[in-house]
Design a protein around this motif. Structure first.
Motif, PDB file in Angstrom:
ATOM      1  N   VAL A 194       9.562  15.142  -7.313  1.00 55.86           N
ATOM      2  CA  VAL A 194       9.663  13.795  -7.894  1.00 55.86           C
ATOM      3  C   VAL A 194      10.823  13.031  -7.254  1.00 55.86           C
ATOM      4  N   LEU A 195      11.954  13.703  -7.036  1.00 55.99           N
ATOM      5  CA  LEU A 195      13.111  13.051  -6.410  1.00 55.99           C
ATOM      6  C   LEU A 195      12.776  12.496  -5.026  1.00 55.99           C
ATOM      7  N   PHE A 196      11.904  13.177  -4.313  1.00 58.38           N
ATOM      8  CA  PHE A 196      11.544  12.750  -2.963  1.00 58.38           C
ATOM      9  C   PHE A 196      10.270  11.916  -2.917  1.00 58.38           C
ATOM     10  N   SER A 197       9.640  11.670  -4.056  1.00 54.07           N
ATOM     11  CA  SER A 197       8.313  11.050  -4.063  1.00 54.07           C
ATOM     12  C   SER A 197       8.266   9.641  -3.472  1.00 54.07           C
ATOM     13  N   PHE A 198       9.370   8.930  -3.459  1.00 54.23           N
ATOM     14  CA  PHE A 198       9.374   7.596  -2.867  1.00 54.23           C
ATOM     15  C   PHE A 198      10.073   7.582  -1.508  1.00 54.23           C
ATOM     16  N   SER A 199      10.185   8.747  -0.891  1.00 55.58           N
ATOM     17  CA  SER A 199      10.792   8.802   0.439  1.00 55.58           C
ATOM     18  C   SER A 199       9.724   9.088   1.488  1.00 55.58           C
ATOM     19  N   SER A 200      10.068   8.815   2.726  1.00 52.32           N
ATOM     20  CA  SER A 200       9.130   9.075   3.822  1.00 52.32           C
ATOM     21  C   SER A 200       8.980  10.570   4.089  1.00 52.32           C
ATOM     22  N   LEU A 201       9.858  11.376   3.515  1.00 50.26           N
ATOM     23  CA  LEU A 201       9.694  12.823   3.639  1.00 50.26           C
ATOM     24  C   LEU A 201       8.485  13.316   2.845  1.00 50.26           C
ATOM     25  N   TYR A 202       8.120  12.572   1.819  1.00 47.40           N
ATOM     26  CA  TYR A 202       7.011  12.964   0.949  1.00 47.40           C
ATOM     27  C   TYR A 202       5.733  12.214   1.348  1.00 47.40           C
TER      28      TYR A 202
ATOM     29  N   PHE B 277     -13.707   4.174   5.397  1.00 43.82           N
ATOM     30  CA  PHE B 277     -13.813   2.792   4.924  1.00 43.82           C
ATOM     31  C   PHE B 277     -12.607   2.356   4.103  1.00 43.82           C
ATOM     32  N   PHE B 278     -11.542   3.185   4.073  1.00 35.55           N
ATOM     33  CA  PHE B 278     -10.315   2.830   3.359  1.00 35.55           C
ATOM     34  C   PHE B 278      -9.323   2.193   4.339  1.00 35.55           C
ATOM     35  N   PRO B 279      -8.899   0.963   4.082  1.00 40.49           N
ATOM     36  CA  PRO B 279      -7.923   0.342   4.987  1.00 40.49           C
ATOM     37  C   PRO B 279      -6.552   1.011   4.906  1.00 40.49           C
ATOM     38  N   PHE B 280      -6.214   1.557   3.739  1.00 45.43           N
ATOM     39  CA  PHE B 280      -4.924   2.235   3.567  1.00 45.43           C
ATOM     40  C   PHE B 280      -5.139   3.540   2.814  1.00 45.43           C
ATOM     41  N   TRP B 281      -4.631   4.599   3.380  1.00 48.55           N
ATOM     42  CA  TRP B 281      -4.670   5.911   2.728  1.00 48.55           C
ATOM     43  C   TRP B 281      -3.301   6.542   2.919  1.00 48.55           C
ATOM     44  N   PRO B 282      -2.767   7.238   1.905  1.00 46.71           N
ATOM     45  CA  PRO B 282      -1.444   7.848   2.057  1.00 46.71           C
ATOM     46  C   PRO B 282      -1.402   8.839   3.234  1.00 46.71           C
ATOM     47  N   THR B 283      -0.296   8.808   3.943  1.00 46.15           N
ATOM     48  CA  THR B 283      -0.046   9.772   5.015  1.00 46.15           C
ATOM     49  C   THR B 283       1.040  10.723   4.528  1.00 46.15           C
ATOM     50  N   ALA B 284       0.719  12.000   4.511  1.00 46.81           N
ATOM     51  CA  ALA B 284       1.668  13.005   4.019  1.00 46.81           C
ATOM     52  C   ALA B 284       2.871  13.111   4.940  1.00 46.81           C
ATOM     53  N   GLY B 285       4.047  13.203   4.323  1.00 47.47           N
ATOM     54  CA  GLY B 285       5.268  13.472   5.060  1.00 47.47           C
ATOM     55  C   GLY B 285       5.483  14.975   5.168  1.00 47.47           C
ATOM     56  N   PRO B 286       6.541  15.401   5.857  1.00 44.94           N
ATOM     57  CA  PRO B 286       6.756  16.829   6.078  1.00 44.94           C
ATOM     58  C   PRO B 286       7.010  17.643   4.801  1.00 44.94           C
TER      59      PRO B 286
ATOM     60  N   ALA C  85       0.830  -1.209   0.000  1.00 44.09           N
ATOM     61  CA  ALA C  85       0.000   0.000   0.000  1.00 44.09           C
ATOM     62  C   ALA C  85       0.868   1.264   0.000  1.00 44.09           C
ATOM     63  N   ILE C  86       1.978   1.244   0.724  1.00 41.20           N
ATOM     64  CA  ILE C  86       2.881   2.411   0.723  1.00 41.20           C
ATOM     65  C   ILE C  86       3.454   2.613  -0.675  1.00 41.20           C
ATOM     66  N   PHE C  87       3.867   1.534  -1.340  1.00 45.63           N
ATOM     67  CA  PHE C  87       4.390   1.654  -2.700  1.00 45.63           C
ATOM     68  C   PHE C  87       3.358   2.311  -3.614  1.00 45.63           C
ATOM     69  N   TRP C  88       2.106   1.787  -3.609  1.00 50.89           N
ATOM     70  CA  TRP C  88       1.074   2.334  -4.487  1.00 50.89           C
ATOM     71  C   TRP C  88       0.716   3.770  -4.107  1.00 50.89           C
ATOM     72  N   SER C  89       0.760   4.081  -2.819  1.00 53.57           N
ATOM     73  CA  SER C  89       0.501   5.455  -2.366  1.00 53.57           C
ATOM     74  C   SER C  89       1.544   6.410  -2.909  1.00 53.57           C
ATOM     75  N   ARG C  90       2.780   5.975  -2.885  1.00 53.47           N
ATOM     76  CA  ARG C  90       3.858   6.831  -3.391  1.00 53.47           C
ATOM     77  C   ARG C  90       3.790   6.960  -4.912  1.00 53.47           C
ATOM     78  N   LEU C  91       3.442   5.867  -5.600  1.00 56.82           N
ATOM     79  CA  LEU C  91       3.324   5.940  -7.053  1.00 56.82           C
ATOM     80  C   LEU C  91       2.158   6.840  -7.462  1.00 56.82           C
TER      81      LEU C  91
END
Length: 168
Positions: A74-82, A91-100, A27-33
Motif C-alpha cells: 500500500v505504501l508503494f501503491s502510488f509509486s512507479s515502483l508499483y 481495445f483499451f487505450p490505457f492499461w496499468p503497467t506493472a512496476g518492478p 489514467a495513471i492515477f486511476w490505475s494506481r487507485l
C-alpha cells in the motif's frame, strides 16, 4: 464490510480508468487507485476465510505478517515502483503497467494469501458436513470465479495480450 469497500474502490477506479480515454496522467492515477483496492483484497479475504473456518485466532501471527506485507505494498501503491505507467493493449487505450515491485504483490499477496485461503477452504470442506459444507462449497466456487477472473488482468499488465481481437 472491508472487503466490499476495497472491491468498491477497485471497481470505481476501474470504470474511471475506462473513461479516461485521452489523458495518460489521469489514467495513471486511476490505475494506481484500482491497484490499491486490489492490493488490500487478498489479506482481507484471507482474514475472512480464517474467520469463517474459526482459525483466525490460531493463525493470528500469519494475519499480522500478511497485514504487514500488505501495508508495504500500500505504501508503494502510488509509486512507479508499483505501477510505473499505462500502456495501450487490445481495445483499451490505457492499461496499468506493472512496476518492478508489483511482482512481489503477485507472489505474496495474490498467489500465496489467496492460495493459502483456498487451501484452508478445501481442508475445511473435507472436515465439514451439513450446511457448513454447502457454505464452504459456495465460497470456493465464488473465490475461484472471482480471483480467477481477476488474475486475467496480470498478463495484460506485463504487456501479454490474452484478449481476443475486437474492433470497436
Amino acid at each position: 464490510g472491508l472487503i466490499s469497500l476495497f472491491f468498491a474502490i477497485w471497481n470505481y477506479a476501474w470504470f474511471a480508468l475506462l473513461f479516461s480515454k485521452q489523458d495518460g496522467n489521469i489514467a495513471i492515477f486511476w490505475s494506481r487507485l484500482l491497484n490499491l483496492g486490489a492490493t488490500v483484497i487478498p489479506i482481507i479475504y484471507l482474514h475472512w476465510i480464517l474467520t469463517v473456518l474459526n482459525l483466525n485466532k490460531k493463525k493470528k501471527y500469519l494475519l499480522y505478517i500478511g497485514y504487514l506485507i500488505t501495508s508495504l505494498f500500500v505504501l508503494f501503491s502510488f509509486s512507479s515502483l508499483y505501477i510505473k505507467g499505462v500502456h495501450s493493449i487490445s481495445f483499451f487505450p490505457f492499461w496499468p503497467t506493472a512496476g518492478p515491485f508489483y511482482k512481489w504483490f503477485l507472489l505474496f499477496g495474490y498467489f500465496l494469501m489467496v492460495g493459502y485461503a483456498l487451501y484452508k477452504l478445501i481442508e475445511g470442506f473435507k472436515k465439514s458436513e451439513g450446511e457448513k459444507k454447502y457454505q464452504i462449497t459456495y465460497i470456493i466456487i465464488g473465490s475461484i470465479l472471482g480471483f480467477g477472473g481477476g488474475a486475467t488482468n496480470f498478463p495484460l499488465m506485463y504487456g501479454f495480450n490474452i484478449l481476443p481481437s475486437l474492433t470497436i
